[in-house]
Motif scaffolding. Structure first.
Motif, mmCIF file in Angstrom:
data_model
loop_
_atom_site.group_PDB
_atom_site.id
_atom_site.type_symbol
_atom_site.label_atom_id
_atom_site.label_comp_id
_atom_site.label_asym_id
_atom_site.label_seq_id
_atom_site.Cartn_x
_atom_site.Cartn_y
_atom_site.Cartn_z
ATOM 1 N N ILE A 80 51.392 57.260 168.206
ATOM 2 C CA ILE A 80 51.454 58.718 168.153
ATOM 3 C C ILE A 80 50.003 59.263 167.521
ATOM 4 O O ILE A 80 49.459 60.016 168.020
ATOM 5 C CB ILE A 80 52.651 59.138 167.864
ATOM 6 N N ASP A 81 49.852 58.542 166.262
ATOM 7 C CA ASP A 81 48.768 59.043 165.523
ATOM 8 C C ASP A 81 47.316 58.790 166.183
ATOM 9 O O ASP A 81 46.439 59.362 166.254
ATOM 10 C CB ASP A 81 48.801 58.511 164.246
ATOM 11 N N PHE A 82 47.355 57.612 166.857
ATOM 12 C CA PHE A 82 46.068 57.035 167.572
ATOM 13 C C PHE A 82 45.973 58.058 168.642
ATOM 14 O O PHE A 82 44.778 58.357 169.048
ATOM 15 C CB PHE A 82 46.347 55.633 168.034
ATOM 16 N N GLN A 83 46.673 58.401 169.509
ATOM 17 C CA GLN A 83 46.601 59.383 170.628
ATOM 18 C C GLN A 83 46.361 60.562 170.106
ATOM 19 O O GLN A 83 45.479 61.325 170.830
ATOM 20 C CB GLN A 83 48.251 59.535 171.367
ATOM 21 N N ASP A 84 46.934 61.221 169.081
ATOM 22 C CA ASP A 84 46.390 62.392 168.216
ATOM 23 C C ASP A 84 44.934 62.476 167.978
ATOM 24 O O ASP A 84 44.384 63.483 168.052
ATOM 25 C CB ASP A 84 47.382 62.917 167.331
ATOM 26 N N SER A 85 44.651 61.263 167.514
ATOM 27 C CA SER A 85 43.160 61.165 166.997
ATOM 28 C C SER A 85 42.204 61.297 168.119
ATOM 29 O O SER A 85 41.155 61.851 167.836
ATOM 30 C CB SER A 85 43.101 59.744 166.231
ATOM 31 N N VAL A 86 42.528 60.510 169.261
ATOM 32 C CA VAL A 86 41.475 60.608 170.515
ATOM 33 C C VAL A 86 41.866 61.519 171.147
ATOM 34 O O VAL A 86 40.823 62.046 172.054
ATOM 35 C CB VAL A 86 41.705 59.352 171.201
ATOM 36 N N LEU A 87 42.684 62.539 170.885
ATOM 37 C CA LEU A 87 43.083 63.855 171.618
ATOM 38 C C LEU A 87 41.789 64.587 171.547
ATOM 39 O O LEU A 87 41.636 65.460 172.383
ATOM 40 C CB LEU A 87 44.308 64.359 171.392
ATOM 41 N N VAL A 88 41.182 64.728 170.330
ATOM 42 C CA VAL A 88 40.244 65.715 169.939
ATOM 43 C C VAL A 88 39.053 65.293 170.628
ATOM 44 O O VAL A 88 37.983 66.305 170.808
ATOM 45 C CB VAL A 88 39.959 65.837 168.580
ATOM 46 N N LEU A 89 38.999 64.221 171.309
ATOM 47 C CA LEU A 89 37.613 63.793 172.005
ATOM 48 C C LEU A 89 37.493 64.502 173.424
ATOM 49 O O LEU A 89 36.614 64.438 173.975
ATOM 50 C CB LEU A 89 37.610 62.279 172.069
ATOM 51 N N GLY A 90 38.807 65.076 173.824
ATOM 52 C CA GLY A 90 38.737 65.821 175.193
ATOM 53 C C GLY A 90 38.676 64.904 176.419
ATOM 54 O O GLY A 90 38.000 65.035 177.500
ATOM 55 N N PHE A 91 39.136 63.384 176.037
ATOM 56 C CA PHE A 91 38.809 62.613 177.283
ATOM 57 C C PHE A 91 40.436 62.764 178.175
ATOM 58 O O PHE A 91 41.389 63.432 177.834
ATOM 59 C CB PHE A 91 39.302 61.125 176.849
ATOM 60 N N SER A 92 40.245 61.898 179.341
ATOM 61 C CA SER A 92 41.317 62.509 180.435
ATOM 62 C C SER A 92 42.463 61.531 180.030
ATOM 63 O O SER A 92 42.464 60.841 179.265
ATOM 64 C CB SER A 92 40.835 61.807 181.750
ATOM 65 N N GLU A 93 43.650 61.980 180.588
ATOM 66 C CA GLU A 93 44.926 61.064 180.038
ATOM 67 C C GLU A 93 44.719 59.604 180.328
ATOM 68 O O GLU A 93 45.189 58.825 179.733
ATOM 69 C CB GLU A 93 45.867 61.959 180.970
ATOM 70 N N GLU A 94 44.195 59.407 181.443
ATOM 71 C CA GLU A 94 43.948 57.830 182.045
ATOM 72 C C GLU A 94 43.167 57.076 180.863
ATOM 73 O O GLU A 94 43.485 56.096 180.253
ATOM 74 C CB GLU A 94 43.324 57.688 183.218
#
Length: 199
Positions: A80-94
């Motif tokens: 969950i923390d990893f997903q939250d960390s990369v969420l700020v990068l604005g990448f697509s869900e895939e």
């Protein structure tokens, strides 16, 4: 615990949005290989020719991915923390799922590689000590000059080494107080949290 990425790292990882998911997977493999064997400019040049971009862009992309994977593995952050960390990068869900899978697949190997890269420090084996007191000399009939001599035996990679140290009792008492204070600090919640994240 969330990773905090600098603007430079975000810029380097931004290249991943411009390539196919298979290429991102290949970049992940190259990033782990980079940790194992070091950098290889030929790989960057070959990938740059295939993608028709500058080799520096490829190198920065792989280095950014390497940083993301190593820092995440070092801190053993949760999914969950990893997903939250990369969420700020604005990448697509895939792409976010692909990066998470890269992290989960390689985190144990990355931690073992980082463990091998850590310097091997000497460890304590045994200690001998002696107290010497000079009571008088030719020039001074009454004087008390104590000295503590310590012989420290250390192990490093199976080899034993010996260090001889000498100090006065006041300095030794100060050293003991500082070590006791450091041990007291280790019992605080803040230090326990840090140690838990390091392991």
């Amino acid at each position: 615990m969330l990773l905090v990425l600098s603007e430079e790292h975000k810029e380097h990882l931004g290249f991943l949005t411009q390539v196919d998911s298979a290429v991102v997977g290949e970049f992940g493999r190259i990033a782990v290989e980079f940790l194992r064997k070091g950098t290889n400019p030929k790989i960057y040049e070959g990938a740059a020719r295939k993608l028709n971009v500058n080799s520096d862009v490829i190198q920065h992309g792989v280095e950014g991915l390497t940083y993301l994977l190593t820092e995440s593995s070092k801190l053993m952050i949760s999914e969950i923390d990893f997903q939250d960390s990369v969420l700020v990068l604005g990448f697509s869900e895939e792409l976010n799922k692909l990066l998470l899978q890269l992290y989960l697949d390689n985190r144990k190997e990355i931690r073992s590689i980082l463990g091998e890269l850590a310097p091997k420090l000497p460890s304590y084996h045994s200690l001998e000590w002696r107290l010497d007191v000079q009571l008088a000399s030719r020039s001074l009939r009454q004087q008390i000059k104590p000295a503590v001599t310590i012989k420290l035996h250390l192990d490093q990679n199976g080899d034993q080494t010996t260090k001889i140290l000498q100090t006065d009792p006041a300095t030794l008492l100060h050293l003991i107080q500082q070590l006791e204070q450091a041990l007291g600090e280790m019992k605080t919640n803040h230090c326990r949290r840090i140690v838990r994240n390091i392991k």
